[in-house]
Design an enzyme around this catalytic site. Sequence first.
Site, short mmCIF file in Angstrom:
data_model
loop_
_atom_site.label_atom_id
_atom_site.label_comp_id
_atom_site.label_asym_id
_atom_site.label_seq_id
_atom_site.Cartn_x
_atom_site.Cartn_y
_atom_site.Cartn_z
N ARG A 164 0.83 -1.20 0.00
CA ARG A 164 0.00 0.00 0.00
C ARG A 164 0.87 1.26 0.00
O ARG A 164 0.59 2.22 -0.72
CB ARG A 164 -0.93 0.01 1.20
CG ARG A 164 -2.04 -1.00 1.09
CD ARG A 164 -2.92 -0.97 2.30
NE ARG A 164 -3.94 -2.00 2.23
CZ ARG A 164 -4.58 -2.47 3.26
NH1 ARG A 164 -4.34 -1.99 4.49
NH2 ARG A 164 -5.49 -3.42 3.12
N ARG A 179 20.09 -8.36 8.27
CA ARG A 179 19.55 -9.70 8.45
C ARG A 179 20.60 -10.71 8.90
O ARG A 179 20.25 -11.77 9.39
CB ARG A 179 18.89 -10.18 7.17
CG ARG A 179 19.88 -10.63 6.12
CD ARG A 179 19.23 -10.89 4.78
NE ARG A 179 20.07 -11.61 3.87
CZ ARG A 179 21.13 -11.15 3.24
NH1 ARG A 179 21.53 -9.91 3.45
NH2 ARG A 179 21.81 -11.90 2.40
#
Length: 118
Positions: A16, A89
Amino acid sequence: VLFLAYFAMQVIYARRKYRISPPETTGHPEFERTFRAQANCSEYFPIFISLLWVAGIFFHQGVTAACGLLYLYTRLRYFQGYAVAAQGRLGPLYASAWLLWVLVGLALAGLLAHFLWP
């Protein structure tokens, strides 16, 4: 399952925010990192659940639960780090991989003890 739902919701929010409609998986780099982090966590979830189940049944529920909670925490940190920057990560990735190997060891020890010793 709540973690997987949280990760999926983050992908929806990123879609979005950056106006990337399904089935597109490319676009803004932040969206791509969020999408990959969610996919990576989803790929390892069946392995984690299987090991958690076997280790919990055949080894020890308390030890297994502690390893499982640590694993979930490291995957959350992995997801959050990856969403910000790809290098973010690595630390949690190594920690979660180490915890999966611990669960493999616990599961094997429990299975061997159950089936080889009366």
